[in-house]
Design an enzyme around this catalytic site. Structure first.
Site, short mmCIF file in Angstrom:
data_model
loop_
_atom_site.label_atom_id
_atom_site.label_comp_id
_atom_site.label_asym_id
_atom_site.label_seq_id
_atom_site.Cartn_x
_atom_site.Cartn_y
_atom_site.Cartn_z
N MET A 119 100.60 77.43 81.65
CA MET A 119 100.46 78.56 82.57
C MET A 119 101.52 79.61 82.26
O MET A 119 102.60 79.28 81.76
CB MET A 119 100.59 78.09 84.02
CG MET A 119 99.37 77.31 84.50
SD MET A 119 99.46 76.88 86.25
CE MET A 119 99.20 78.47 87.03
N PHE A 120 101.21 80.86 82.54
CA PHE A 120 102.11 82.01 82.36
C PHE A 120 102.46 82.27 80.89
O PHE A 120 103.48 82.87 80.59
CB PHE A 120 103.39 81.84 83.19
CG PHE A 120 103.13 81.41 84.60
CD1 PHE A 120 102.50 82.26 85.49
CD2 PHE A 120 103.47 80.14 85.03
CE1 PHE A 120 102.23 81.86 86.79
CE2 PHE A 120 103.21 79.73 86.33
CZ PHE A 120 102.58 80.60 87.21
N SER A 121 101.59 81.81 79.97
CA SER A 121 101.85 82.01 78.54
C SER A 121 101.11 83.21 77.97
O SER A 121 101.32 83.56 76.81
CB SER A 121 101.47 80.74 77.76
OG SER A 121 100.09 80.46 77.92
N ASP B 233 87.01 82.26 80.35
CA ASP B 233 88.38 82.06 80.84
C ASP B 233 88.47 80.79 81.67
O ASP B 233 87.47 80.32 82.22
CB ASP B 233 88.82 83.26 81.68
CG ASP B 233 90.32 83.28 81.93
OD1 ASP B 233 91.07 82.85 81.03
OD2 ASP B 233 90.75 83.74 83.00
N GLU B 234 89.67 80.22 81.76
CA GLU B 234 89.93 79.00 82.54
C GLU B 234 88.95 77.89 82.15
O GLU B 234 88.39 77.20 83.00
CB GLU B 234 89.87 79.28 84.04
CG GLU B 234 90.85 80.33 84.53
CD GLU B 234 92.31 79.91 84.46
OE1 GLU B 234 92.60 78.75 84.08
OE2 GLU B 234 93.18 80.74 84.78
N ALA B 235 88.77 77.73 80.85
CA ALA B 235 87.77 76.79 80.33
C ALA B 235 88.03 75.35 80.73
O ALA B 235 87.10 74.53 80.77
CB ALA B 235 87.70 76.90 78.80
N GLN B 236 89.27 75.00 81.06
CA GLN B 236 89.59 73.62 81.45
C GLN B 236 88.86 73.20 82.71
O GLN B 236 88.68 72.01 82.95
CB GLN B 236 91.10 73.44 81.62
CG GLN B 236 91.71 74.06 82.86
CD GLN B 236 92.03 75.54 82.71
OE1 GLN B 236 91.85 76.11 81.64
NE2 GLN B 236 92.55 76.14 83.77
N CYS C 283 110.18 73.91 78.96
CA CYS C 283 110.24 73.32 77.62
C CYS C 283 110.20 71.80 77.78
O CYS C 283 110.28 71.27 78.90
CB CYS C 283 111.52 73.76 76.90
SG CYS C 283 113.03 73.04 77.59
#
Length: 199
Positions: free
Chosen positions: A25-27, A95-98, A184
């Site tokens: 997220m946020f990438s 979008d949001e394919a997951q 990370c």
């Protein structure tokens, strides 16, 4: 000087392929998807964009990035619906394919096999770092994979995973910065250790 005939342009448009944009997220996944789709529209290609109907965070009928860039989209409940709206398109964005069913893999293959450029964006892992929905299979069949990275909110290195801040254990929890943070690997493991100690 190179001159392209109309036949050459049509031939170029009908070369199907699958492009997957993944990351935490946020990438910037949706941002990159919107950028590619807007370029295709500028080139006068016929574009259709889909998103899962459950994703109403910013808009019910637009794909919207966290930076508030947007593009009109068609919300759908099932990946099979994509085929109904895509036969006359040059480019299909998802979008949001997951959040789609596993049938999305076959849908993307069918579209690409019929000369359509398919651009898919989605989370590659859930908040537990488990591969998410149809994304792993899409990564396997993609012609091109772009892994984008957020910045770890704890140390500033490249983020590896999405950490859920809220206590819910539900796999699908549509949320924002109040619910998730990019971390990370090291900071993610430290956050898990801290959560275990605080139980």
């Amino acid at each position: 000087m190179v001159v392209f005939s109309e036949d050459h342009i049509q031939e170029t448009r009908r070369r199907g392929r699958i492009e997957v944009i993944c990351g935490s997220m946020f990438s910037g996944k949706t941002e990159e998807l919107i950028r590619r789709l807007k370029r295709a529209k500028f080139a006068r290609q016929r574009v259709e964009i889909f998103k899962p109907a459950i994703d109403t965070r910013y808009s019910e009928e637009e794909v919207v990035s966290h930076d508030s860039n947007s593009i009109a989209s068609t919300p759908i409940d099932s990946s099979a619906s994509i085929l109904l709206f895509s036969s006359d398109k040059d480019v299909v964005g998802i979008d949001e394919a997951q959040f789609f069913d596993e049938g999305l893999v076959d849908v993307c293959n069918k579209l690409a096999d019929n000369g359509i450029r398919v651009i898919v964006a989605g989370l590659d892992m859930d908040f537990r770092r488990v591969p998410f929905g149809p994304i792993p299979a899409l990564l396997a069949i993609a012609d091109e994979v772009t892994k984008v990275h957020a910045i770890c909110v704890k140390c500033g290195n490249l983020a590896y995973a999405t950490h859920r801040i809220t206590k819910s254990e539900k796999r699908v929890l549509l949320g924002e910065k109040a619910d998730y943070e990019p971390l990370c690997r090291t900071c993610y493991m430290e956050a898990l250790k801290e959560e275990t100690e605080n139980k």
